[in-house]
Design an enzyme around this catalytic site. Structure first.
Site, PDB file in Angstrom:
ATOM      1  N   HIS A   1     -10.226  -4.304   4.475  1.00 39.84           N
ATOM      2  CA  HIS A   1      -8.795  -4.327   4.136  1.00 39.84           C
ATOM      3  C   HIS A   1      -8.483  -5.565   3.288  1.00 39.84           C
ATOM      4  CE1 HIS A   1      -4.423  -4.627   4.574  1.00 39.84           C
ATOM      5  NE2 HIS A   1      -4.460  -3.324   4.799  1.00 39.84           N
TER       6      HIS A   1
ATOM      7  N   SER B   1      -2.509   2.811   3.577  1.00 36.79           N
ATOM      8  CA  SER B   1      -1.766   1.811   4.359  1.00 36.79           C
ATOM      9  C   SER B   1      -2.336   1.700   5.771  1.00 36.79           C
ATOM     10  CB  SER B   1      -0.286   2.206   4.415  1.00 36.79           C
ATOM     11  OG  SER B   1       0.330   1.631   5.543  1.00 36.79           O
ATOM     12  N   SER B   2      -2.756   0.499   6.109  1.00 37.53           N
ATOM     13  CA  SER B   2      -3.343   0.274   7.429  1.00 37.53           C
ATOM     14  C   SER B   2      -2.293   0.487   8.519  1.00 37.53           C
ATOM     15  CB  SER B   2      -3.892  -1.155   7.482  1.00 37.53           C
ATOM     16  OG  SER B   2      -4.170  -1.531   8.789  1.00 37.53           O
ATOM     17  N   ASN B   3      -1.089  -0.066   8.309  1.00 38.71           N
ATOM     18  CA  ASN B   3      -0.092   0.059   9.383  1.00 38.71           C
ATOM     19  C   ASN B   3       0.342   1.508   9.566  1.00 38.71           C
ATOM     20  OD1 ASN B   3       2.966   0.309   8.426  1.00 38.71           O
ATOM     21  ND2 ASN B   3       1.897  -0.901   6.885  1.00 38.71           N
TER      22      ASN B   3
ATOM     23  N   HIS C   1       0.814  -1.210   0.000  1.00 34.56           N
ATOM     24  CA  HIS C   1       0.000   0.000   0.000  1.00 34.56           C
ATOM     25  C   HIS C   1       0.853   1.268   0.000  1.00 34.56           C
ATOM     26  CE1 HIS C   1      -3.952  -2.027   1.401  1.00 34.56           C
ATOM     27  NE2 HIS C   1      -3.843  -1.965   0.099  1.00 34.56           N
TER      28      HIS C   1
ATOM     29  N   CYS D   1       2.343  -8.792  13.082  1.00 36.13           N
ATOM     30  CA  CYS D   1       3.697  -9.114  12.639  1.00 36.13           C
ATOM     31  C   CYS D   1       4.730  -8.338  13.450  1.00 36.13           C
ATOM     32  CB  CYS D   1       3.843  -8.868  11.137  1.00 36.13           C
ATOM     33  SG  CYS D   1       3.996  -7.149  10.695  1.00 36.13           S
TER      34      CYS D   1
ATOM     35  N   GLU E   1      -6.049  -7.539   3.155  1.00 31.78           N
ATOM     36  CA  GLU E   1      -5.534  -8.710   3.885  1.00 31.78           C
ATOM     37  C   GLU E   1      -6.695  -9.505   4.489  1.00 31.78           C
ATOM     38  OE1 GLU E   1      -2.373  -8.074   6.837  1.00 31.78           O
ATOM     39  OE2 GLU E   1      -3.184  -9.786   7.964  1.00 31.78           O
TER      40      GLU E   1
END
Ligand code: GRG
Length: 621
Positions: free
Chosen positions: A140, A239-241, A57, A211, A142
């Protein structure tokens, strides 16, 4: 760490504008691996390769790969039958893979190994008859991919504790939970508690699904947040993170969190009163964008310090990109295999000592490890191994050679030489940093190359090390790169073919020849072997530059990753202008045949070397 905080506070008390860099930040191992998969697939199969959805992302990453020849699509139905197709790092539902199979696509799955672990767990829980409660953001990719591993009715997604309590399931249902790898660590903890409280028969993964990179980046932001007026996160809004890092900063006590895509975005939204800035970056944010943001802050009077942070040693095996179905490029596999190791050796040699200039080290890393085919490195390693030498020594010599190569490209791109803006699909070093930094980074890389070779770790025998150093000096000096480049810059009015060959042999051939020579020195060759390999190296150097001139005339800029057609536009002498395109192509074929002849006495032992020569003759980047 305490001393870093004190340092920051003192600077602040003294009225200094300070940036505290969170550590670790930026690319994680899964992102690097997925990007490398696209690059390797392009090298192995040529452009275009198709990528379903954003590989990671980040728009800048996607744009760079597009420039190299990747085509991004939303759905596999948009991809022509038989095309090489890459599935993104976020993981794909089984239905997507099924559709790709029906479309006869040749699939490379770049799923992050840590997402693959979650997929495997979810399938196991389902087979054990448990309902899966998946903690994550329902829209999302993922999560969509993870849901798609099992029948839809057997899995529920929850994003909050309220969602857990609202699940329409009897409380005695056997369940198992799984978590999105980029979810917030703190929120996941409370949701897992809620799941276990509501469903007493609850199984879960042995190790956290979140992670290592998400965990470490969030912890690093927590560490700096309370000391800062604003925490800036470099990353893409999709971007989720990245978004979790902003939330984490605010939850940990920073009054403001700012997600920025790059320096321009920061410039337009930076809070003018902020004196103490925390800086981190998402796992999908490229180093050059982080550096751009640092440069903006530096230009605006901010000094930098960095917390010690957690050392990340995570490495994944590369995604295999060789596929059945069409001609397989073994050279691509050789190059991909060597790239990782040589990058690691270069990064280790550049080091990470805080007392040194961060900017110089950043520019050196940018120039020496941002792509590149690693052709010269592959030659050294292949020749060394063919002659019975050790790979670890060969990799050190290969790293030295790639440092010299990087230096020559940095200097070649400078305004006083070719004045180029783009190299390997990215801004050239002087564009990314500035001219003085690029010049010094080149100088430091050249010095580093000699340092690597002279180090006893490269070879236990001082005589071999001295020979490696001496021959490299000759290859880059008046009779090598520098001399050849002079002939290129200041050619005679009417250039003879002898002059043309001397120029090609100097500016390009000398380092390629040296790459083979280094392999000979590190392996065990007798005089006859030696002569054959040197003749091979001589022809290969010329062949490599001939193909470069042909690419300049007829190549595809998106694939090559730099501006083309410059020689013709500037009326410069090169193999194509002197021999004509057809003449240059014929000469390249003649040189390839000569390379093959020189390798005949080695038989099958030289198969990889011959494959590299074939690659030099047909390369499209
Ligand atoms: C080393 C002392 C010293 C001086 C350098 C600037 C200069 C003097 C020489 C220029 C040499 C040069 C840039 C020659 C062109 C060589 C060439 C074909 C480069 C492209 O190599 P690839 O295709 O690049 O291997 P990647 O990006 O794959 O590494």
């Amino acid at each position: 760490m305490v001393s870093q905080s004190l340092y920051l506070d003192q600077r602040h008390a003294a009225g200094c504008k300070s940036v505290l860099l969170a550590n670790p930040r930026g690319f994680c191992a899964g992102v690097r691996r997925a990007i490398a998969a696209v690059e390797d697939a392009l090298a192995a199969h040529g452009a275009p390769v198709y990528v379903r959805r954003a590989i990671v992302h980040n728009r800048q990453v996607v744009a760079r790969l597009e420039r190299l020849g990747a085509v991004f699509v939303q759905d596999v139905s948009e991809i022509p039958q038989g095309a090489v197709t890459i599935l993104s790092a976020h993981g794909s539902a089984t239905a997507v893979k099924e559709a790709a199979r029906r479309g006869k696509l040749r699939v490379v799955d770049a799923i992050c190994p840590l997402v693959a672990k979650v997929h495997a767990e979810v399938v196991q829980w389902h087979l054990q008859g448990r309902h899966v409660v998946l903690v994550g953001h329902v829209d999302h990719p993922e999560i969509i991919g993870t849901i798609g591993q099992v029948p839809r009715a057997s899995i529920s997604v929850v994003g909050t504790v309220t969602d857990v309590n609202a699940l329409i399931l009897p409380d005695d249902t056997p369940v198992a939970y799984a978590v999105q790898t980029t979810f917030s660590v703190g929120e996941a903890d409370s949701m897992i508690k809620a799941i276990k409280t509501r469903f007493p028969d609850c199984a879960g993964p042995r190790t956290s699904d979140i992670c290592y990179a998400t965990t470490n980046r969030q912890a690093a932001v927590v560490e700096i947040a309370a000391q800062c007026d604003v925490v800036v996160i470099v990353g893409d809004p999709m971007s989720s993170n990245a978004r979790r890092l902003v939330e984490t900063a605010i939850a940990a006590g920073c009054p403001q969190g700012l997600l920025v895509e790059g320096a321009d975005d920061l410039a337009s939204r930076f809070p003018a009163a902020a004196m103490r800035v925390g800086l981190s970056a998402a796992a999908s944010a490229p180093d050059e964008v982080i550096e751009e943001v640092c440069a903006w802050l530096r230009e605006h009077g901010f000094g930098f310090s960095e917390v010690a942070g957690t050392e990340e040693g995570m490495r994944f095996r590369p995604v295999p990109v060789t596929l059945p179905g069409r001609e397989r490029s073994d050279a691509a596999a050789i190059l991909a295999d060597i790239r990782r190791d040589v990058d690691e050796a270069i990064l280790e040699a550049i080091g990470d000592m805080p007392a040194r200039s961060l900017r110089l080290a950043d520019a050196m890393r940018y120039a020496a490890t941002s792509g590149g085919k690693r052709f010269r490195a592959a030659l050294t390693v292949t020749v060394t191994q063919m002659l019975g030498g050790t790979r670890s020594m060969a990799l050190r010599a290969a790293a030295a050679i790639e440092c010299v190569h990087a230096q020559s490209l940095v200097h070649d791109d400078l305004p006083c030489m070719d004045n180029d803006d783009l190299r390997r699909g990215r801004p050239t070093a002087h564009r990314q940093f500035d001219e003085a930094t690029a010049l010094l980074a080149g100088d430091a890389l050249l010095a580093l190359a000699f340092e690597i070779l002279a180090d006893p770790r490269t070879h236990h025998h001082a005589g071999v090390r001295a020979e490696l150093v001496l021959r490299l000096a000759r290859s880059v000096g008046q009779d090598g790169l520098a001399g050849g480049q002079m002939m290129d810059l200041y050619p005679s009015e009417i250039i003879s073919s002898a002059e043309l060959i001397a120029c090609l042999a100097g500016k390009t051939g000398s380092l390629i020849r040296y790459a083979v020579e280094a392999g000979i020195l590190l392996g065990h060759a007798d005089d006859q072997c030696n002569a054959g390999l040197l003749s091979f190296a001589q022809d290969l150097g010329l062949l490599f530059q001939l193909q470069d001139d042909l690419l300049d005339a007829v190549g595809d800029e998106r694939v090559v990753g730099k501006a083309l057609g410059k020689d013709a536009a500037k009326n410069r002498k090169n193999a194509v202008s002197v021999l004509g395109a057809e003449g240059a192509a014929q000469e390249a074929q003649r040189l390839l045949a000569s390379c093959a002849k020189a390798l005949e006495p080695f038989g099958d032992r030289a198969a990889c070397l011959l494959e590299l020569a074939r690659f030099a003759a047909r390369r499209t980047l």
